[in-house]
Every structure is written in C-alpha cells, then in structure tokens.
Design a protein around this motif. Structure first.
Motif, PDB file in Angstrom:
ATOM      1  N   LEU A 100       0.877  -1.153   0.017  1.00  0.00           N
ATOM      2  CA  LEU A 100       0.069   0.206  -0.226  1.00  0.00           C
ATOM      3  C   LEU A 100       0.935   1.227   0.228  1.00  0.00           C
ATOM      4  CD1 LEU A 100      -2.048  -1.237   3.105  1.00  0.00           C
ATOM      5  CD2 LEU A 100      -3.007  -1.591   0.121  1.00  0.00           C
ATOM      6  N   HIS A 101       2.375   1.482   1.006  1.00  0.00           N
ATOM      7  CA  HIS A 101       3.226   3.153   0.342  1.00  0.00           C
ATOM      8  C   HIS A 101       4.416   1.760   1.021  1.00  0.00           C
ATOM      9  CE1 HIS A 101       3.833   6.667   1.333  1.00  0.00           C
ATOM     10  NE2 HIS A 101       4.581   5.996   2.802  1.00  0.00           N
ATOM     11  N   THR A 102       5.169   2.569  -0.317  1.00  0.00           N
ATOM     12  CA  THR A 102       6.474   1.910   0.219  1.00  0.00           C
ATOM     13  C   THR A 102       7.469   3.383   0.733  1.00  0.00           C
ATOM     14  OG1 THR A 102       6.680   0.094  -1.266  1.00  0.00           O
ATOM     15  CG2 THR A 102       8.469   0.731  -1.153  1.00  0.00           C
ATOM     16  N   THR A 103       8.321   2.847   1.411  1.00  0.00           N
ATOM     17  CA  THR A 103       8.990   3.907   1.592  1.00  0.00           C
ATOM     18  C   THR A 103      10.366   3.522   2.542  1.00  0.00           C
ATOM     19  OG1 THR A 103       7.605   5.189   3.147  1.00  0.00           O
ATOM     20  CG2 THR A 103       9.867   6.180   3.828  1.00  0.00           C
ATOM     21  N   HIS A 104      11.362   4.567   2.476  1.00  0.00           N
ATOM     22  CA  HIS A 104      12.975   4.091   1.787  1.00  0.00           C
ATOM     23  C   HIS A 104      14.061   4.997   3.079  1.00  0.00           C
ATOM     24  CE1 HIS A 104      13.412   1.680  -1.698  1.00  0.00           C
ATOM     25  NE2 HIS A 104      12.364   3.088  -2.187  1.00  0.00           N
ATOM     26  N   PHE A 105      14.556   3.922   3.565  1.00  0.00           N
ATOM     27  CA  PHE A 105      15.030   4.340   5.207  1.00  0.00           C
ATOM     28  C   PHE A 105      16.095   4.178   5.320  1.00  0.00           C
ATOM     29  CE2 PHE A 105      10.779   4.147   6.267  1.00  0.00           C
ATOM     30  CZ  PHE A 105      10.252   5.284   7.335  1.00  0.00           C
ATOM     31  N   GLY A 106      17.394   4.681   4.650  1.00  0.00           N
ATOM     32  CA  GLY A 106      18.822   4.320   5.309  1.00  0.00           C
ATOM     33  C   GLY A 106      19.126   2.704   4.156  1.00  0.00           C
ATOM     34  N   ILE A 107      19.970   2.256   4.887  1.00  0.00           N
ATOM     35  CA  ILE A 107      19.669   0.528   4.085  1.00  0.00           C
ATOM     36  C   ILE A 107      18.633   0.109   4.127  1.00  0.00           C
ATOM     37  CG2 ILE A 107      20.245  -0.680   6.341  1.00  0.00           C
ATOM     38  CD1 ILE A 107      22.496  -1.226   4.755  1.00  0.00           C
ATOM     39  N   THR A 145      13.928  -1.158   3.641  1.00  0.00           N
ATOM     40  CA  THR A 145      13.164  -0.595   2.916  1.00  0.00           C
ATOM     41  C   THR A 145      11.692  -1.311   4.131  1.00  0.00           C
ATOM     42  OG1 THR A 145      14.200  -0.775   0.733  1.00  0.00           O
ATOM     43  CG2 THR A 145      11.884  -0.090   1.184  1.00  0.00           C
ATOM     44  N   VAL A 146      10.263  -0.512   4.202  1.00  0.00           N
ATOM     45  CA  VAL A 146       9.915  -0.888   4.610  1.00  0.00           C
ATOM     46  C   VAL A 146       7.944  -0.373   3.511  1.00  0.00           C
ATOM     47  CG1 VAL A 146       8.019  -0.389   6.575  1.00  0.00           C
ATOM     48  CG2 VAL A 146      10.817   0.079   6.736  1.00  0.00           C
ATOM     49  N   MET A 147       7.593  -2.080   3.435  1.00  0.00           N
ATOM     50  CA  MET A 147       6.916  -1.978   2.251  1.00  0.00           C
ATOM     51  C   MET A 147       5.553  -1.816   3.464  1.00  0.00           C
ATOM     52  SD  MET A 147       7.954  -4.084  -0.313  1.00  0.00           S
ATOM     53  CE  MET A 147       9.027  -3.960  -1.763  1.00  0.00           C
ATOM     54  N   ILE A 148       4.271  -1.330   3.494  1.00  0.00           N
ATOM     55  CA  ILE A 148       2.979  -1.254   4.225  1.00  0.00           C
ATOM     56  C   ILE A 148       2.061  -2.208   3.599  1.00  0.00           C
ATOM     57  CG2 ILE A 148       1.402  -0.023   5.480  1.00  0.00           C
ATOM     58  CD1 ILE A 148       2.841   2.621   5.723  1.00  0.00           C
ATOM     59  N   LYS A 149       1.624  -3.194   3.926  1.00  0.00           N
ATOM     60  CA  LYS A 149       0.509  -4.028   3.514  1.00  0.00           C
ATOM     61  C   LYS A 149      -0.165  -4.810   4.269  1.00  0.00           C
ATOM     62  CE  LYS A 149       3.766  -6.128   1.407  1.00  0.00           C
ATOM     63  NZ  LYS A 149       4.525  -7.162   0.181  1.00  0.00           N
ATOM     64  N   ARG A 150      -1.477  -5.523   4.413  1.00  0.00           N
ATOM     65  CA  ARG A 150      -1.803  -6.713   5.105  1.00  0.00           C
ATOM     66  C   ARG A 150      -1.033  -7.613   5.812  1.00  0.00           C
ATOM     67  NH1 ARG A 150      -6.353  -3.869   6.464  1.00  0.00           N
ATOM     68  NH2 ARG A 150      -7.316  -1.967   4.874  1.00  0.00           N
ATOM     69  N   GLU A 156       6.935  -4.141   6.381  1.00  0.00           N
ATOM     70  CA  GLU A 156       7.859  -5.812   5.914  1.00  0.00           C
ATOM     71  C   GLU A 156       8.655  -4.865   5.317  1.00  0.00           C
ATOM     72  OE1 GLU A 156       5.966  -8.798   3.672  1.00  0.00           O
ATOM     73  OE2 GLU A 156       7.548  -7.536   1.845  1.00  0.00           O
ATOM     74  N   LEU A 157       9.350  -5.021   6.818  1.00  0.00           N
ATOM     75  CA  LEU A 157      11.160  -4.828   6.295  1.00  0.00           C
ATOM     76  C   LEU A 157      12.314  -5.656   5.332  1.00  0.00           C
ATOM     77  CD1 LEU A 157      12.937  -3.085   8.118  1.00  0.00           C
ATOM     78  CD2 LEU A 157      13.459  -4.596   9.306  1.00  0.00           C
ATOM     79  N   SER A 183      18.802   3.414  10.485  1.00  0.00           N
ATOM     80  CA  SER A 183      17.392   2.584   9.907  1.00  0.00           C
ATOM     81  C   SER A 183      16.522   2.727  10.980  1.00  0.00           C
ATOM     82  CB  SER A 183      17.559   1.981   8.706  1.00  0.00           C
ATOM     83  OG  SER A 183      18.412   2.081   7.620  1.00  0.00           O
ATOM     84  N   MET A 184      16.629   1.893  11.487  1.00  0.00           N
ATOM     85  CA  MET A 184      15.445   1.462  12.885  1.00  0.00           C
ATOM     86  C   MET A 184      15.014   3.495  14.160  1.00  0.00           C
ATOM     87  SD  MET A 184      14.810  -1.334  12.364  1.00  0.00           S
ATOM     88  CE  MET A 184      13.605  -1.499  13.846  1.00  0.00           C
ATOM     89  N   MET A 185      15.775   4.000  14.107  1.00  0.00           N
ATOM     90  CA  MET A 185      15.948   5.033  14.719  1.00  0.00           C
ATOM     91  C   MET A 185      14.723   5.685  13.291  1.00  0.00           C
ATOM     92  SD  MET A 185      19.458   6.575  16.209  1.00  0.00           S
ATOM     93  CE  MET A 185      19.875   5.277  17.417  1.00  0.00           C
ATOM     94  N   GLN A 186      14.940   5.637  11.751  1.00  0.00           N
ATOM     95  CA  GLN A 186      14.012   6.752  11.650  1.00  0.00           C
ATOM     96  C   GLN A 186      12.239   6.004  11.138  1.00  0.00           C
ATOM     97  OE1 GLN A 186      16.300   6.636   8.010  1.00  0.00           O
ATOM     98  NE2 GLN A 186      18.490   7.549   8.692  1.00  0.00           N
TER      99      GLN A 186
END
Length: 197
Positions: free
Chosen positions: A30-37, A39-44, A66-67, A97-100
């Motif tokens: 549903l949404h993908t964001t990059h945080f340094g090394i 990537t998090v993909m939001i899904k069900r 999803e990391l 990345s985890m802090m972000q």
C-alpha cells in the motif's frame, strides 16, 4: 580468476533479478518508504495470527510494515571491505535506519494503522544484536520451505564463500521472523517521541 569472474557474474544476475522482484512486490504494498539501508513496505498481514511478546496480536488483514534490507548496499560493502567489516557496518546502518523507522511510526500518517514491523532473515543472530527484535520461528509448511531455499540461495550469491558457507552452517541457517511492535519500537529507539543516541 575464472572463479572470481563467475562469482561476480552470479551476483550481478542475482541483483538484476532481485530488483525486478522488488519492483513487483511494490505493487502488492500500500505504501513503500526507504530508510537508509532499509525499505519498509506497508501491507496487510496474510495468514495465521501472530502473538507478540508484549501481547500485541496481529490478525489476518491487519497492517504491518514489511522490512527489507538493501542488498545492493550490502554487496558493495562486502566487495569493498570483506564480509566481517561489512557485517559491522551493516549493523550500524541498520540501527540508524531503525531510528528513522521508529520516528515514522510516530509521525507519518501512512504508518498510523501499522501494528508492527516484520522481517524474515537467515542472519537473525547478527541483525538482532543491539536492535531488540523479537524472534519467532516460521511455522513448518510450504512457505517456510520456499523461504529457506530463497534465503540460502541469496546467501550463496552474496557471501564470498558462497555454497561452502551455506553447507558449513546449514543447520543454523533457519529463517526467523523478526518483529518490532509499535510499543517495542518506541521503547527501544524513542524517548518522548524524540530520537535517542
């Protein structure tokens, strides 16, 4: 020389395939964001419910993040500095990345309904050190078998020792699910909603 060339070719082919696979995965998120090394993909979440250590219960259909690690960056580090130093640098970059990510869970509207951050890896011992992930074994079944085969193939392609590394560590290379709930992320990385060093 030919062995090194063959290894390099294998890594190049693998990364091309992985980029294509990642591109397809983004259409399922549903949404993908990059945080340094990372990537998090939001899904069900799909499948059986997951009971976390802090009593968070993730049901089928609940939102999860999803990391994924950026294997291009990791491969570049391995080639430049060798696997041991690359592992140390990867751990430092992952912490940043985890802090972000923990701040995004607090501040970004896309993460408002996300119950937990979830990843699957063979290298859970190195990745969880200092990052506070909860570990849960994957349930036996087709998904675990496919995930094990995929991740071992990835390690064969990425690690300089390749198949020898996998053969030597076969029994230890079992995929684990890594979990940080909203609460555990905040407790681990934030204080009053702000970053801690």
């Amino acid at each position: 020389m030919m062995v090194g060339f063959g290894k390099s070719m294998m890594q190049s082919v693998w990364m091309v395939w992985e980029r294509g696979f990642g591109w397809v995965l983004r259409f399922r998120s549903l949404h993908t964001t990059h945080f340094g090394i990372c990537t998090v993909m939001i899904k069900r979440h799909r499948g059986s419910s997951i009971l976390c250590q802090d009593s968070t219960l993730i049901h089928d259909g609940d939102m999860i993040g999803e990391l994924h690690l950026n294997n291009d960056t990791i491969l570049a580090l391995i080639k430049a500095e060798g696997p041991d130093r690359a592992a140390l640098k990867t751990a430092r970059l992952a912490r940043r990345s985890m802090m972000q990510i923990s701040e995004a869970f607090e501040d970004q509207p896309e993460f408002r309904e996300v119950k937990a951050l979830v990843g699957i890896t063979l290298l859970h011992r190195g990745l969880t050190h200092g990052l506070g992930f909860e570990q849960q074994a994957l349930k036996y079944g087709v998904f675990r078998q496919m995930t094990t085969a995929y991740l071992r193939l990835l390690l064969t392609a990425m690690h300089p020792e390749g198949q020898r590394r996998v053969a030597r560590k076969t029994e230890a290379l079992i995929p684990m699910m890594l979990i940080h709930t909203r609460g555990s992320l905040k407790n681990r990385f934030l204080s009053g909603g702000r970053k801690i060093g």
